[in-house]
Every structure is written in C-alpha cells, then in structure tokens.
Design an enzyme around this catalytic site. Sequence first.
Site, PDB file in Angstrom:
ATOM      1  CB  THR A   8     -37.274 -31.305  43.375  1.00  0.00           C
ATOM      2  OG1 THR A   8     -37.553 -29.916  43.203  1.00  0.00           O
ATOM      3  CG2 THR A   8     -38.539 -32.006  43.837  1.00  0.00           C
ATOM      4  CG  HIS A  12     -45.611 -25.341  41.373  1.00  0.00           C
ATOM      5  ND1 HIS A  12     -46.867 -24.823  41.571  1.00  0.00           N
ATOM      6  CD2 HIS A  12     -45.525 -25.648  40.061  1.00  0.00           C
ATOM      7  CE1 HIS A  12     -47.511 -24.807  40.414  1.00  0.00           C
ATOM      8  NE2 HIS A  12     -46.713 -25.303  39.480  1.00  0.00           N
ATOM      9  CG  ASP A  69     -31.330 -30.049  34.010  1.00  0.00           C
ATOM     10  OD1 ASP A  69     -31.802 -29.186  34.781  1.00  0.00           O
ATOM     11  OD2 ASP A  69     -30.433 -29.788  33.204  1.00  0.00           O
ATOM     12  CG  PHE A 148     -42.966 -23.667  37.838  1.00  0.00           C
ATOM     13  CD1 PHE A 148     -41.710 -24.153  37.518  1.00  0.00           C
ATOM     14  CD2 PHE A 148     -44.021 -24.578  37.915  1.00  0.00           C
ATOM     15  CE1 PHE A 148     -41.496 -25.503  37.289  1.00  0.00           C
ATOM     16  CE2 PHE A 148     -43.820 -25.926  37.685  1.00  0.00           C
ATOM     17  CZ  PHE A 148     -42.551 -26.382  37.373  1.00  0.00           C
TER      18      PHE A 148
END
Length: 192
Positions: A8, A12, A69, A148
Amino acid sequence: MIELIFATNNAHKLEEVQAMVGEQFLLKSLADIDCHDDIPETGVTFHENAKQKTDYLVHKYDVNCFGDDSGLEIDALNGEPGVYSARYSGTRDMEQNINLVLENLKDSVNRNARFKTVISLYLNGHQHFFEGSVEGHIIDKRKGIDGFGYDPIFVPHGYAHTFAEMTAEDKNKISHRAIAIEKMVEFLSKKS
C-alpha cells in the site's frame, strides 16, 4: 523483529495496521522500497486481488510481504460495491462512491451490509490467507469525520455510531481489517 512490506501507499492504512500489529513487526510501504507501480487489481474476488498484490511484489522484489483487499458488501445491492468499492462510481472519489451507494439504496428497507478484508501474506516462500468481516448496516446520511472510505455511512451491529464517529482505537478493536490482521499477527507470532 520481522520486516514486512505492506502493499500500500495509503499512509492512513499503513498507520492503522502498524498500530494493530505492534512493535514486534516493522511495516514498510511500497514507497519505502521505491515501488511506485500501479499494482494490478483485476480479480473478481477480494482473495484474488490480495493474492495479485503479493504475487507482484514477490516476483519483482523477492520480499516478505502482505497485501489486502477490502470492500463493502450490501445485501440489497447483491453484494455491491464489493471488489469495486474503491471505484464504485467509476472514479476513486469516495464522496462520489458514497453518493452512489446512498442513491442506489434510497428505496431499500434492507440496509444490511458488511465490510470484508482478505489478506495475502507471503513469508519465506509460502503464501497464507487471513479473512475478517464485520456485519452492520448502511445509514442514509454521513456521520463522523474520522476513518476513510465508507466509514461515515456504516454502523456495525451492536453499536450506535458509524466507523467515522469512532476513535481509531475503538474501530481497530472490531473492524474487518483488525480481525484479519489479528489472525495474521497470531500466525506470525508463532513463526518468530
């Protein structure tokens, strides 16, 4: 200390997962290994997409790594947005994605949903998978400013607040990613 590359560049997400795994593991992002590639996510399941990420990193960098995922599955929308959660509206704009979910649910009584995460871990030549999910429902307007993705419209069962209204600490105790990470950490603890 075990060093793992997390597939990633979402700062965050990296911070959230580092807080979950604790100090016995050092997580590095794609940027930390100078990987700026757009890793493909062409699978039709969370499992396939998570595996694609680790396969890509192992093939190109030969590193111990993990990728995940995650997504939101809504019963009334036949599991949508699912693997397309990050680009449900055709863009990666989460405001537009949330708007589309709310629009598609406007006439629906059934608002049951779940967040799901699948983690693919590649460690010392072997691949392992860990899953987590949390059941809840979708509310009809955004609440909260933290978190988020779809956090402002998702209320987990047994709670009165959205993920976006919870502190990161409280969310990390019950979230889909926390459940999957906990399973991975338990596995890694036995290896170290």
